[in-house]
Design a protein around this motif. Sequence first.
Motif, mmCIF file in Angstrom:
data_model
loop_
_atom_site.group_PDB
_atom_site.id
_atom_site.type_symbol
_atom_site.label_atom_id
_atom_site.label_comp_id
_atom_site.label_asym_id
_atom_site.label_seq_id
_atom_site.Cartn_x
_atom_site.Cartn_y
_atom_site.Cartn_z
ATOM 1 N N LYS A 10 11.790 44.537 36.569
ATOM 2 C CA LYS A 10 11.762 44.051 37.947
ATOM 3 C C LYS A 10 12.143 45.166 38.905
ATOM 4 O O LYS A 10 13.198 45.794 38.759
ATOM 5 N N ASP A 11 11.240 45.439 39.855
ATOM 6 C CA ASP A 11 11.492 46.391 40.935
ATOM 7 C C ASP A 11 11.894 47.771 40.404
ATOM 8 O O ASP A 11 12.731 48.461 40.984
ATOM 9 N N VAL A 12 11.293 48.186 39.288
ATOM 10 C CA VAL A 12 11.643 49.460 38.657
ATOM 11 C C VAL A 12 11.165 50.641 39.490
ATOM 12 O O VAL A 12 10.033 50.659 39.988
ATOM 13 N N GLY A 13 12.042 51.622 39.638
ATOM 14 C CA GLY A 13 11.687 52.840 40.358
ATOM 15 C C GLY A 13 12.395 54.038 39.769
ATOM 16 O O GLY A 13 13.475 53.924 39.182
ATOM 17 N N ILE A 14 11.769 55.211 39.903
ATOM 18 C CA ILE A 14 12.374 56.451 39.398
ATOM 19 C C ILE A 14 11.784 57.641 40.135
ATOM 20 O O ILE A 14 10.587 57.656 40.476
ATOM 21 N N GLN A 15 12.624 58.631 40.400
ATOM 22 C CA GLN A 15 12.197 59.904 40.968
ATOM 23 C C GLN A 15 12.409 60.997 39.931
ATOM 24 O O GLN A 15 13.431 61.014 39.242
ATOM 25 N N LEU A 16 11.453 61.902 39.840
ATOM 26 C CA LEU A 16 11.559 63.046 38.943
ATOM 27 C C LEU A 16 11.200 64.298 39.726
ATOM 28 O O LEU A 16 10.131 64.373 40.335
ATOM 29 N N GLY A 17 12.102 65.269 39.713
ATOM 30 C CA GLY A 17 11.854 66.504 40.443
ATOM 31 C C GLY A 17 11.658 66.287 41.929
ATOM 32 O O GLY A 17 10.873 67.003 42.572
ATOM 33 N N GLY A 18 12.357 65.299 42.474
ATOM 34 C CA GLY A 18 12.251 65.018 43.898
ATOM 35 C C GLY A 18 11.018 64.235 44.295
ATOM 36 O O GLY A 18 10.794 63.968 45.479
ATOM 37 N N ARG A 19 10.213 63.841 43.309
ATOM 38 C CA ARG A 19 8.987 63.083 43.595
ATOM 39 C C ARG A 19 9.128 61.660 43.096
ATOM 40 O O ARG A 19 9.596 61.431 41.988
ATOM 41 N N GLN A 20 8.710 60.710 43.924
ATOM 42 C CA GLN A 20 8.758 59.306 43.515
ATOM 43 C C GLN A 20 7.635 59.063 42.513
ATOM 44 O O GLN A 20 6.457 59.123 42.846
ATOM 45 N N VAL A 21 7.991 58.798 41.256
ATOM 46 C CA VAL A 21 7.006 58.596 40.198
ATOM 47 C C VAL A 21 6.651 57.125 40.066
ATOM 48 O O VAL A 21 5.493 56.772 39.858
ATOM 49 N N LEU A 22 7.662 56.262 40.182
ATOM 50 C CA LEU A 22 7.452 54.815 40.129
ATOM 51 C C LEU A 22 8.283 54.152 41.214
ATOM 52 O O LEU A 22 9.405 54.586 41.497
ATOM 53 N N LYS A 23 7.718 53.098 41.815
ATOM 54 C CA LYS A 23 8.496 52.346 42.806
ATOM 55 C C LYS A 23 8.044 50.883 42.814
ATOM 56 O O LYS A 23 6.860 50.580 42.732
ATOM 57 N N HIS A 24 9.026 49.991 42.836
ATOM 58 C CA HIS A 24 8.796 48.549 42.945
ATOM 59 C C HIS A 24 7.835 48.013 41.873
ATOM 60 O O HIS A 24 6.922 47.238 42.173
ATOM 61 N N VAL A 25 8.033 48.448 40.629
ATOM 62 C CA VAL A 25 7.140 48.030 39.544
ATOM 63 C C VAL A 25 7.725 46.815 38.812
ATOM 64 O O VAL A 25 8.862 46.844 38.347
ATOM 65 N N ASP A 26 6.928 45.765 38.727
ATOM 66 C CA ASP A 26 7.279 44.571 37.953
ATOM 67 C C ASP A 26 6.337 44.477 36.757
ATOM 68 O O ASP A 26 5.135 44.740 36.887
ATOM 69 N N LEU A 27 6.889 44.100 35.612
ATOM 70 C CA LEU A 27 6.071 43.969 34.395
ATOM 71 C C LEU A 27 6.729 42.940 33.491
ATOM 72 O O LEU A 27 7.934 43.003 33.242
#
Length: 255
Positions: A10-27
């Motif tokens: 729910k609402d998964v998000g992650i930044q890598l190297g200062g870049r938003q890779v995932l945001k607001h992901v539900d599965l």
Amino acid sequence: MDSNILIQAKDVGIQLGGRQVLKHVDLTLRKGELLTLIGPNGAGKTTLVRIVLGLMKAQQGSLRRAAGLRIGYMPQKVFVEPTLPLTVKRFIELGGAANSQKNSLSAESALAEVNVSHLLGQQVSALSGGEMQRVLLARALSQSPDMLVLDEPAQGVDISGQLELYELINGIRKAHNCGVLMVSHDLHLVMAATDQVICLNQHICCHGKPEQVSNDPAYLALFGRKEAETLAVYTHHHNHSHDIAGDVVRTHKHV
């Protein structure tokens, strides 16, 4: 959490190297369900899979797993040093099948499940692309998983082999009532057997049944209308005819 739910993000998000890779992901993946994850290169599919597997931790949101969840993972590919003496049996056992878990399958049983029992004593270095994918699937199955995570399972397999492999995967999830999370670009081959599709590009662009996703404006914008119409749903249309020699003799307007 519903007892049929294997994993829920729910609402998964992650930044890598200062870049938003995932945001607001539900599965959400349930028992017996086949969920296909699609998206362009760099969309965050691999990162999401790593989070699901517990190899990475989301910086935002939450991830819940069913108690005692067993996951079988099939990577996109595995490099095995060609000079390394390693049989298929030992390769599967090194994946944890050697009775390390109470319900695990033997290498023999896992290979039988994917119809390649004859490869048991074969050297891994001698396997063809299609044989290797079957062995990798058997290795994942050896864990008697509640959930299979398959990353591009038909990588390096020809078209006829891909069809057989996807039919096999569909049969396995029905026989074992396991959930399947599959990353794939072979949409024209897999989407007809898929219960749900998530189209990912850092965020979820669209999701739903295959026929819904294939007509979604976000999906069409991501893949292009021509490619999307070609790949979206595994439905066969003829737009021409052949004579006895196989030559095209007439074309029809595609509808």
